[in-house]
Design a protein around this motif. Structure first.
Motif: not given
Length: 342
Positions: A38-40, A116-123, A136-142
């Motif tokens: 994920c980009f973040a 490097i994905s421009k979108e979140h890759t998690g849930e 939060v996004w599971s991939c990056c914690g955003t």
């Protein structure tokens, strides 16, 4: 002949040497990590340092940037992290590069391409406690939904969907999430109704005319009215007698006819909204509610329009109000509950 034998012996010695002392190939290093990030999200990777290998180091190359990466070595495994802030604006991929020195002093390397994905890759994951929630996004914690208190409606948080464990209905047939949950809770707390039994409210049961005027009377604070009730079917010892007295005195109802109230008769949806409208002062309205089954000259037309304007009801769908339909107990207390803000 001797020359041939000597060449054969040399060939056999070289083969034996290769078997005993294998050559170290570049694929001795293998980078382990996700193929997409994920980009973040910080990218984490690792590679095993084979026995005898030394001087491990690593780096990355993105579209617009690149740098060396500090490694942490534990039990022969090298760990590295590329911070999301290092990806560089506009980078769509990056190369992770690992280096080490083999026992023969040769530099050995490995590469791995990471998208490097421009979108979140998690849930989108919820973190829920009895009183608060955060998403939060599971991939990056955003953070998607910041930590905040639940917003309960009908026993369910309208934001995260969790049930209110601090409030449970006393009735087994009034479940959290039902449109009438808050209405029944309010009605019980304000002594408008106690249900049909200690454990059942019977939300889908028919609401009688006696029950509706009693609900209204109790919600109004049980006011007294010194008027004579002319209805032959309303006895002074009936639980609804004072409610009917008050309803007649305040011109909320005139009964079915001059001598009949029909207390046990099913109360229609038209009658309920009309009782509510009259109890609230028969306020003037304009326009048309848009229901195809509510004639403009119907006795309940203004009441229905008022109910719609005050978000007490939106009808039954498909432009139908169903004025002659039986009003359920759930509908009756919900109309009354919503009327408190009218």
């Amino acid at each position: 002949m001797k020359r041939r034998i000597l060449c054969l012996l040399l060939t056999l010695c070289m083969a034996a040497t290769l078997m005993v002392f294998p050559a170290f190939a570049d694929n001795a290093l293998t980078i382990t990590g996700a193929d997409r990030v994920c980009f973040a999200q910080d990218y984490e990777f690792s590679f095993v340092l084979p026995d005898g290998y030394t001087d491990p180091n690593s780096g990355y190359e993105a579209t617009t940037v690149g740098s060396e990466i500090d490694l942490t070595v534990r039990d022969g495994v090298c760990y590295g992290v590329v911070k999301a802030e290092w990806f560089g604006e506009g980078s769509e991929s990056m190369e992770i590069i690992a280096h080490a020195t083999d026992p023969n002093g040769n530099d050995v390397s490995a590469r791995k391409t990471v998208i490097i994905s421009k979108e979140h890759t998690g849930e989108a994951a919820w973190s829920i406690t009895p009183n608060r929630h955060e998403q939060v996004w599971s991939c990056c914690g955003t953070v998607i939904v910041p930590s905040e208190s639940h917003s309960f409606k009908n026993g369910v948080c309208s934001v995260c969907g969790t049930y209110d464990i601090n409030e449970q209905s006393k009735f087994s047939d009034v479940k959290a999430g039902a449109y009438y949950y808050d209405s029944v809770k309010w009605a019980v707390e304000n002594e408008v109704t106690k249900g049909m039994t200690k454990t059942e409210f019977q939300p889908d049961g028919t609401c009688t005319r006696a029950q509706v005027v009693t609900f209204l009377w109790r919600a109004a604070g049980k006011p007294t009215a010194d008027v004579k009730v002319a209805f032959t079917d309303v006895k002074e010892d009936a639980y609804y007698y004072k409610a009917v007295q008050w309803a007649v005195a305040n011109k909320i109802t005139n009964g079915i006819d001059n001598t009949t109230f029909d207390p046990d008769g099913a109360c229609t949806r038209a009658q309920v909204v009309t009782f509510l409208w009259r109890a609230n002062g028969s306020k003037a309205v304009s326009g048309n509610a848009g229901f195809v089954d509510v004639p403009a000259d119907a006795y309940y037309a203004s009441a229905v329009q008022w109910a719609v304007e005050n978000e007490i009801t939106n009808g039954m769908g498909n432009k139908q109000f169903a004025p002659n339909g039986t009003c359920t107990r759930a509908q009756a207390v919900t109309f009354l509950f919503r009327t408190q803000d009218a």
